[in-house]
Design a protein around this motif. Structure first.
Motif, PDB file in Angstrom:
ATOM      1  N   LEU A  89     -12.169 -49.472  34.865  1.00  0.00           N
ATOM      2  CA  LEU A  89     -10.918 -50.202  34.672  1.00  0.00           C
ATOM      3  C   LEU A  89      -9.760 -49.277  34.341  1.00  0.00           C
ATOM      4  N   LYS A  90     -10.005 -48.311  33.431  1.00  0.00           N
ATOM      5  CA  LYS A  90      -8.914 -47.418  33.031  1.00  0.00           C
ATOM      6  C   LYS A  90      -8.540 -46.473  34.161  1.00  0.00           C
ATOM      7  N   ARG A  91      -9.539 -46.044  34.942  1.00  0.00           N
ATOM      8  CA  ARG A  91      -9.277 -45.199  36.103  1.00  0.00           C
ATOM      9  C   ARG A  91      -8.410 -45.949  37.101  1.00  0.00           C
ATOM     10  N   ARG A  92      -8.747 -47.223  37.340  1.00  0.00           N
ATOM     11  CA  ARG A  92      -7.976 -48.039  38.266  1.00  0.00           C
ATOM     12  C   ARG A  92      -6.550 -48.223  37.772  1.00  0.00           C
ATOM     13  N   LEU A  93      -6.398 -48.353  36.461  1.00  0.00           N
ATOM     14  CA  LEU A  93      -5.077 -48.533  35.875  1.00  0.00           C
ATOM     15  C   LEU A  93      -4.167 -47.359  36.187  1.00  0.00           C
ATOM     16  N   VAL A  94      -4.642 -46.128  35.941  1.00  0.00           N
ATOM     17  CA  VAL A  94      -3.766 -44.973  36.107  1.00  0.00           C
ATOM     18  C   VAL A  94      -3.473 -44.683  37.569  1.00  0.00           C
ATOM     19  N   PHE A 142      14.521 -43.417  22.870  1.00  0.00           N
ATOM     20  CA  PHE A 142      13.920 -42.099  22.681  1.00  0.00           C
ATOM     21  C   PHE A 142      12.809 -41.862  23.705  1.00  0.00           C
ATOM     22  N   VAL A 143      11.935 -42.836  23.854  1.00  0.00           N
ATOM     23  CA  VAL A 143      10.791 -42.659  24.759  1.00  0.00           C
ATOM     24  C   VAL A 143      11.254 -42.532  26.209  1.00  0.00           C
ATOM     25  N   ILE A 144      12.143 -43.399  26.654  1.00  0.00           N
ATOM     26  CA  ILE A 144      12.526 -43.355  28.071  1.00  0.00           C
ATOM     27  C   ILE A 144      13.366 -42.113  28.385  1.00  0.00           C
ATOM     28  N   GLU A 145      13.977 -41.517  27.367  1.00  0.00           N
ATOM     29  CA  GLU A 145      14.785 -40.329  27.601  1.00  0.00           C
ATOM     30  C   GLU A 145      14.004 -39.029  27.427  1.00  0.00           C
ATOM     31  N   HIS A 146      12.852 -39.086  26.753  1.00  0.00           N
ATOM     32  CA  HIS A 146      12.111 -37.848  26.452  1.00  0.00           C
ATOM     33  C   HIS A 146      10.750 -37.757  27.136  1.00  0.00           C
ATOM     34  N   VAL A 147      10.331 -38.811  27.819  1.00  0.00           N
ATOM     35  CA  VAL A 147       9.044 -38.766  28.526  1.00  0.00           C
ATOM     36  C   VAL A 147       9.301 -38.991  30.014  1.00  0.00           C
ATOM     37  N   SER A 148       8.697 -38.127  30.829  1.00  0.00           N
ATOM     38  CA  SER A 148       8.811 -38.229  32.278  1.00  0.00           C
ATOM     39  C   SER A 148       7.466 -38.633  32.872  1.00  0.00           C
ATOM     40  N   TYR A 149       7.516 -39.331  34.000  1.00  0.00           N
ATOM     41  CA  TYR A 149       6.270 -39.768  34.631  1.00  0.00           C
ATOM     42  C   TYR A 149       5.546 -38.572  35.233  1.00  0.00           C
ATOM     43  N   ASP A 150       4.248 -38.462  34.929  1.00  0.00           N
ATOM     44  CA  ASP A 150       3.428 -37.326  35.356  1.00  0.00           C
ATOM     45  C   ASP A 150       2.591 -37.741  36.568  1.00  0.00           C
ATOM     46  N   LYS A 207      -0.888 -35.983  36.780  1.00  0.00           N
ATOM     47  CA  LYS A 207      -1.882 -36.555  35.883  1.00  0.00           C
ATOM     48  C   LYS A 207      -2.435 -37.859  36.446  1.00  0.00           C
ATOM     49  N   ALA A 208      -1.563 -38.657  37.045  1.00  0.00           N
ATOM     50  CA  ALA A 208      -1.999 -39.934  37.608  1.00  0.00           C
ATOM     51  C   ALA A 208      -3.042 -39.732  38.698  1.00  0.00           C
ATOM     52  N   GLU A 209      -2.956 -38.601  39.383  1.00  0.00           N
ATOM     53  CA  GLU A 209      -3.891 -38.325  40.478  1.00  0.00           C
ATOM     54  C   GLU A 209      -5.197 -37.700  40.004  1.00  0.00           C
ATOM     55  N   THR A 210      -5.196 -37.129  38.797  1.00  0.00           N
ATOM     56  CA  THR A 210      -6.369 -36.376  38.350  1.00  0.00           C
ATOM     57  C   THR A 210      -6.994 -36.888  37.063  1.00  0.00           C
ATOM     58  N   VAL A 211      -6.442 -37.936  36.482  1.00  0.00           N
ATOM     59  CA  VAL A 211      -6.937 -38.425  35.191  1.00  0.00           C
ATOM     60  C   VAL A 211      -8.388 -38.878  35.307  1.00  0.00           C
ATOM     61  N   THR A 231       4.172 -33.067  25.062  1.00  0.00           N
ATOM     62  CA  THR A 231       4.354 -32.610  26.440  1.00  0.00           C
ATOM     63  C   THR A 231       5.554 -33.255  27.112  1.00  0.00           C
ATOM     64  N   GLY A 232       5.930 -34.439  26.640  1.00  0.00           N
ATOM     65  CA  GLY A 232       7.029 -35.147  27.266  1.00  0.00           C
ATOM     66  C   GLY A 232       6.672 -35.683  28.632  1.00  0.00           C
ATOM     67  N   LYS A 233       5.367 -35.854  28.890  1.00  0.00           N
ATOM     68  CA  LYS A 233       4.906 -36.372  30.174  1.00  0.00           C
ATOM     69  C   LYS A 233       3.827 -37.422  29.960  1.00  0.00           C
ATOM     70  N   GLY A 234       3.679 -38.315  30.919  1.00  0.00           N
ATOM     71  CA  GLY A 234       2.623 -39.305  30.804  1.00  0.00           C
ATOM     72  C   GLY A 234       2.627 -40.290  31.955  1.00  0.00           C
ATOM     73  N   ILE A 235       1.607 -41.117  31.981  1.00  0.00           N
ATOM     74  CA  ILE A 235       1.504 -42.218  32.930  1.00  0.00           C
ATOM     75  C   ILE A 235       1.869 -43.505  32.196  1.00  0.00           C
ATOM     76  N   CYS A 236       1.828 -44.635  32.869  1.00  0.00           N
ATOM     77  CA  CYS A 236       2.266 -45.887  32.240  1.00  0.00           C
ATOM     78  C   CYS A 236       1.487 -46.183  30.961  1.00  0.00           C
ATOM     79  N   PHE A 237       0.194 -45.883  30.960  1.00  0.00           N
ATOM     80  CA  PHE A 237      -0.658 -46.085  29.793  1.00  0.00           C
ATOM     81  C   PHE A 237      -0.126 -45.279  28.602  1.00  0.00           C
ATOM     82  N   ASP A 238       0.322 -44.042  28.873  1.00  0.00           N
ATOM     83  CA  ASP A 238       0.836 -43.174  27.813  1.00  0.00           C
ATOM     84  C   ASP A 238       2.176 -43.667  27.281  1.00  0.00           C
ATOM     85  N   TYR A 239       3.065 -44.049  28.185  1.00  0.00           N
ATOM     86  CA  TYR A 239       4.360 -44.597  27.760  1.00  0.00           C
ATOM     87  C   TYR A 239       4.149 -45.780  26.811  1.00  0.00           C
TER      88      TYR A 239
END
Length: 315
Positions: free
Chosen positions: A3-8, A194-202, A205-209, A223-231
């Motif tokens: 499920l979590k793999r499918r999510l990312v 703060f979050v939307i200005e300091h975190v960028s979509y990775d 990571k989405a391809e290799t999580v 890191t200032g990076k993440g996928i939707c789950f991280d945001y």
């Protein structure tokens, strides 16, 4: 597929889809409405308030190798301890709403906090131990009655999906970010921006999580990076540490699996003139989309339209 793999994976696809829907933003991130951000100290107390789950041992279910501490179900959680030799254990929780949540424990000897997000009522809890591959042995299946002291409590405590403590850097950062807030609405706006200005979509990571991925809020912060789950997890942790009930929500946006949040405050007002808090309902916020599209008007309207979201799980 896990499920979590499918999510990312699907979240990455959704990221691309929304870029097409909203187009390239011509405007910057707006901080108007509901935010403070002027550097002056606000009147709201910004001291962290972290609820600490406990395994008191006054109520137990099951036993080795998978023991559940149900001492504090009135607070909206239970705690699981796996001390077996298998690679992982699985706990399935079905609440009064009929939704089954599946949690996997891969670290033996450590308590894991699992939320009870279906409200008060009868819960069925089943424990399983991994045998090989995707095969599991049933350990037990029990029912318990849960009466929440407050329906908002499950959304204030940390848990397996939103994991933080008083020592977390995300908690300290939240306290800094909301120092100029004079209301909960201000605090929500400050954390959101703060979050939307300091975190960028990775996208990498989405391809290799890996399968079974769980967010690390401090890693996302550093890191200032993440996928939707991280945001969603970072924003949720920061707001909960400020005693603001926040739900990490998982489901579908359109046909794509996704993660976002909803927030409950008693204040009435707007953030960015498009996100409305009515003081008596949960309000959806999607930091992934807002960040990826520079918080523009089109994407905020998309987030505000409930028909674009189909909620499946709360954490």
């Amino acid at each position: 597929m896990n499920l979590k793999r499918r999510l990312v994976i699907l979240c990455g696809l959704l990221f691309c889809l929304v870029l097409l829907v909203s187009g390239c933003s011509s405007g910057g991130k707006s901080s108007s409405g509901g935010g403070s951000g002027d550097g002056k100290a606000g009147t709201r107390d910004s001291t962290p308030h972290v609820y600490v789950p406990e395994a008191s041992g006054t109520g137990l279910l099951g036993g080795p190798p998978l023991t559940l501490d149900i001492s504090h179900t009135d607070q909206g959680y239970l705690m699981a301890l796996y001390d077996g030799s298998a690679s992982k254990a699985n706990i399935q929780i079905t609440g009064p709403d009929g939704i089954t949540y599946k949690y996997f424990i891969t670290t033996p000897g450590e308590y894991v906090t699992l939320p009870l997000t279906s409200g008060s009522g009868t819960y069925t809890i089943a424990g399983y131990e991994n045998i090989v591959d995707n095969q599991y042995a049933s350990l037990y299946k029990e029912t318990i009655e849960v009466t929440l002291a407050d329906e908002l409590l499950p959304y204030l405590y940390p848990n397996q999906y939103v994991n933080f403590s008083s020592e977390s850097r995300a908690v300290q950062k939240a306290s800094e970010v909301v120092k100029s807030a004079s209301s909960d609405l201000d605090a929500v706006a400050d954390v959101y921006h703060f979050v939307i200005e300091h975190v960028s979509y990775d996208t990498e990571k989405a391809e290799t999580v890996p399968a079974g991925y769980l967010p690390d809020v401090d890693e996302t912060l550093s890191t200032g990076k993440g996928i939707c789950f991280d945001y969603a997890a970072l924003t949720t942790a920061m707001l909960r540490s400020q005693n603001i009930p926040t739900r990490l929500e998982i489901g579908y946006s359109g046909k794509i699996y996704h993660a976002w949040i909803s927030v409950y405050i008693e204040d009435i007002g707007w953030i960015d003139k498009l996100i409305e808090f009515t003081g008596d309902a949960w309000t959806r916020m999607d930091p992934t989309f807002a960040s990826s599209n520079e918080n523009n008007e089109k994407i905020l309207k998309y987030i505000g339209d409930g028909s674009n979201y189909n909620l499946q799980y709360l954490h």
